[in-house]
Design a protein around this motif. Sequence first.
Motif, PDB file in Angstrom:
ATOM      1  N   ARG A 281       0.840  -1.187  -0.081  1.00 39.15           N
ATOM      2  CA  ARG A 281       0.091  -0.120  -0.088  1.00 39.15           C
ATOM      3  C   ARG A 281       0.737   1.423  -0.058  1.00 39.15           C
ATOM      4  O   ARG A 281       0.775   1.890  -1.050  1.00 39.15           O
ATOM      5  CB  ARG A 281      -0.883   0.065   1.226  1.00 39.15           C
ATOM      6  CG  ARG A 281      -1.698   1.168   1.445  1.00 39.15           C
ATOM      7  CD  ARG A 281      -2.236   1.141   2.793  1.00 39.15           C
ATOM      8  NE  ARG A 281      -3.119  -0.031   3.197  1.00 39.15           N
ATOM      9  CZ  ARG A 281      -2.909  -0.788   4.084  1.00 39.15           C
ATOM     10  NH1 ARG A 281      -1.526  -0.511   4.760  1.00 39.15           N
ATOM     11  NH2 ARG A 281      -3.553  -1.782   4.390  1.00 39.15           N
ATOM     12  N   GLN A 357      -5.585  -8.203   3.503  1.00 39.58           N
ATOM     13  CA  GLN A 357      -6.148  -6.878   3.259  1.00 39.58           C
ATOM     14  C   GLN A 357      -6.519  -6.474   1.979  1.00 39.58           C
ATOM     15  O   GLN A 357      -5.648  -6.530   1.037  1.00 39.58           O
ATOM     16  CB  GLN A 357      -5.029  -5.931   3.831  1.00 39.58           C
ATOM     17  CG  GLN A 357      -4.635  -6.003   5.327  1.00 39.58           C
ATOM     18  CD  GLN A 357      -3.838  -5.180   5.698  1.00 39.58           C
ATOM     19  OE1 GLN A 357      -3.218  -4.099   5.177  1.00 39.58           O
ATOM     20  NE2 GLN A 357      -2.723  -5.639   6.664  1.00 39.58           N
ATOM     21  N   ASP A 359      -7.674  -3.881   0.384  1.00 37.20           N
ATOM     22  CA  ASP A 359      -7.248  -2.700  -0.129  1.00 37.20           C
ATOM     23  C   ASP A 359      -5.974  -2.722  -0.953  1.00 37.20           C
ATOM     24  O   ASP A 359      -5.721  -1.806  -1.793  1.00 37.20           O
ATOM     25  CB  ASP A 359      -7.285  -1.501   0.944  1.00 37.20           C
ATOM     26  CG  ASP A 359      -5.977  -1.746   1.816  1.00 37.20           C
ATOM     27  OD1 ASP A 359      -5.023  -0.872   1.912  1.00 37.20           O
ATOM     28  OD2 ASP A 359      -6.082  -2.603   2.703  1.00 37.20           O
ATOM     29  N   GLU A 363      -4.816  -0.521  -4.280  1.00 32.62           N
ATOM     30  CA  GLU A 363      -3.628   0.609  -4.406  1.00 32.62           C
ATOM     31  C   GLU A 363      -2.650   0.014  -5.290  1.00 32.62           C
ATOM     32  O   GLU A 363      -1.833   0.822  -6.279  1.00 32.62           O
ATOM     33  CB  GLU A 363      -3.001   0.724  -3.056  1.00 32.62           C
ATOM     34  CG  GLU A 363      -3.856   1.469  -2.179  1.00 32.62           C
ATOM     35  CD  GLU A 363      -4.492   0.937  -0.828  1.00 32.62           C
ATOM     36  OE1 GLU A 363      -3.882  -0.280  -0.815  1.00 32.62           O
ATOM     37  OE2 GLU A 363      -5.504   1.761  -0.403  1.00 32.62           O
ATOM     38  N   ILE A 405      -7.517  -1.864   6.447  1.00 34.40           N
ATOM     39  CA  ILE A 405      -6.054  -0.803   6.642  1.00 34.40           C
ATOM     40  C   ILE A 405      -5.803  -0.777   7.733  1.00 34.40           C
ATOM     41  O   ILE A 405      -4.581  -0.521   7.867  1.00 34.40           O
ATOM     42  CB  ILE A 405      -6.589   0.329   5.825  1.00 34.40           C
ATOM     43  CG1 ILE A 405      -5.494   1.276   5.413  1.00 34.40           C
ATOM     44  CG2 ILE A 405      -7.583   1.026   6.677  1.00 34.40           C
ATOM     45  CD1 ILE A 405      -6.116   2.312   4.465  1.00 34.40           C
ATOM     46  N   HIS A 417     -13.985   0.191   3.320  1.00 36.41           N
ATOM     47  CA  HIS A 417     -12.959   0.699   2.435  1.00 36.41           C
ATOM     48  C   HIS A 417     -12.471  -0.596   1.481  1.00 36.41           C
ATOM     49  O   HIS A 417     -11.903  -0.640   0.676  1.00 36.41           O
ATOM     50  CB  HIS A 417     -11.837   1.262   3.482  1.00 36.41           C
ATOM     51  CG  HIS A 417     -10.641   1.659   2.971  1.00 36.41           C
ATOM     52  ND1 HIS A 417      -9.439   0.794   2.796  1.00 36.41           N
ATOM     53  CD2 HIS A 417     -10.201   2.772   2.350  1.00 36.41           C
ATOM     54  CE1 HIS A 417      -8.626   1.348   2.140  1.00 36.41           C
ATOM     55  NE2 HIS A 417      -8.874   2.660   1.777  1.00 36.41           N
ATOM     56  N   SER A 418     -12.372  -1.599   2.262  1.00 33.81           N
ATOM     57  CA  SER A 418     -11.746  -2.770   1.594  1.00 33.81           C
ATOM     58  C   SER A 418     -12.568  -3.345   0.304  1.00 33.81           C
ATOM     59  O   SER A 418     -11.972  -3.622  -0.738  1.00 33.81           O
ATOM     60  CB  SER A 418     -11.581  -4.041   2.365  1.00 33.81           C
ATOM     61  OG  SER A 418     -10.974  -3.857   3.499  1.00 33.81           O
ATOM     62  N   MET A 421     -11.917  -0.580  -2.485  1.00 27.70           N
ATOM     63  CA  MET A 421     -10.658  -0.998  -2.968  1.00 27.70           C
ATOM     64  C   MET A 421     -10.402  -2.087  -3.884  1.00 27.70           C
ATOM     65  O   MET A 421      -9.744  -2.058  -4.752  1.00 27.70           O
ATOM     66  CB  MET A 421      -9.443  -0.720  -1.963  1.00 27.70           C
ATOM     67  CG  MET A 421      -9.320   0.630  -1.363  1.00 27.70           C
ATOM     68  SD  MET A 421      -9.309   2.102  -2.381  1.00 27.70           S
ATOM     69  CE  MET A 421      -7.610   1.661  -3.094  1.00 27.70           C
ATOM     70  N   ASP A 424     -11.953  -0.921  -7.138  1.00 32.82           N
ATOM     71  CA  ASP A 424     -10.882  -0.125  -7.609  1.00 32.82           C
ATOM     72  C   ASP A 424     -10.023  -0.881  -8.414  1.00 32.82           C
ATOM     73  O   ASP A 424      -9.571  -0.591  -9.638  1.00 32.82           O
ATOM     74  CB  ASP A 424     -10.274   0.685  -6.611  1.00 32.82           C
ATOM     75  CG  ASP A 424      -9.116   2.058  -7.211  1.00 32.82           C
ATOM     76  OD1 ASP A 424      -9.897   2.776  -7.881  1.00 32.82           O
ATOM     77  OD2 ASP A 424      -8.058   1.851  -6.938  1.00 32.82           O
TER      78      ASP A 424
END
Length: 435
Positions: A281, A357, A359, A363, A405, A417-418, A421, A424
């Motif tokens: 990250r 994780q 996320d 990233e 995170i 958030h996870s 992402m 993403d």
Amino acid sequence: MTHSDSGRSPDIGDYGIIGDSRACALVSRDGSIDWLCLPDFDSPSVFGRIIDWDRGGHFRIAPDEPYEVTRRYIDETNVLETTFHSAGGVVALIDFMPALTEDEKRRTLQPLRAVIRIVECRSGRVPMRMQYAPRPNYGSGGVHLRAESAHEVTAGRGGHATHLRSAVPFTVAGHDVRAAFEATAGSRLRFSLVYAHNEPIVLVSDDWVDETYERTLSFWRGWSESVQFEGDGRYAVVRSALALKLLSYAPSGAIIAAATTSLPEEIGGERNWDYRYCWLRDASFSVSSMLSLGLENEAQAFVGWLMHATHQTAPKLHPLYTLHGDPHAPERQLEYAEGYRGSRPVRTGNDASTQHQFDVYGELISAFHSYVTSMDNHVSRDEAGFISRVADYVAASWRQPDSGIWEARQQPQHYVHSKVMAWDALTHAAKMAED
């Protein structure tokens, strides 16, 4: 700032950092190196006073009278200058680790690692003192000191050895080396600390120190010139870029999250972690920043390291990897260490390496997309295969809980958030496939 020898750890913000993109040292405003791990960022410390004030070890050079301090990095370099203003005069302490081009390293014999300290008296006559107290392996045991001459001392433990040299005469007292001397206007005194591991020590001269100082200034200034940013904020941008470059491990391309271990989130707290590893990250954010400044070599080095590091675990990614790409960083506690201002436990290694994780995927693939776009690169077959396998894994697994995170040490949960992402990651993977 007025000097106060209180025997209390300085504020973290009062430390400056020097390094050579392989190892680094933290230098206090009182001229003390309180953190240095050798030979690499994540090696055991030689000086570790920030995590154990009494046992950790340090290397201090400062006036032997009250003083005030000003500090700066020499323009567009990672060379640190600490200036002491006392009743007797003004003395500058210049600290750096040699940073040379690969061609310069090939043409001349160099120590494996070195820390150089230069004492320049700008005016007056100032009484000075030096204390060199190496405490290898996080201060866990003794060290054998051997005086080679009045001006040279070797410290050894196992296959590790450091050699301290200066024109100033030394006195060996137990496990410490001390010196008292006077700095007079126009004088320039050099202290060279070189390191070797299972090989002969490369001894250096004052001429070598002076030449290496100039070459190190040229190296950092040449690198800073490549930063593509103009405007009122250039000083701050270049300063930040230099810090990222310093924390990039040159042999592999990994970018560590921080230079230290076990500095607490709050004084006296227990959330004291070892950050001397490459978090995918954090490194992805760093690569994106470097690409925005035209620093393509660093981005290429990281992508190369990434392809190597994740080979063992892809398509599943670990949150962090070691400098050399190992996904395992077993955690242990140093029970004897008192911690920064009593903040315990003191840890080496980080069990977050075993967490999952989601996320990280977002990233990483986003940064990879930026790398390809910024450099107008075509994705290689290996890179395309890697991104495809990771994206397929995310598509199949994003509904699973994870550690999130903040790396909470509890049962995995579902974090918004996870999930975002993970989306993403797939968005950027799809865009790269279209391109």
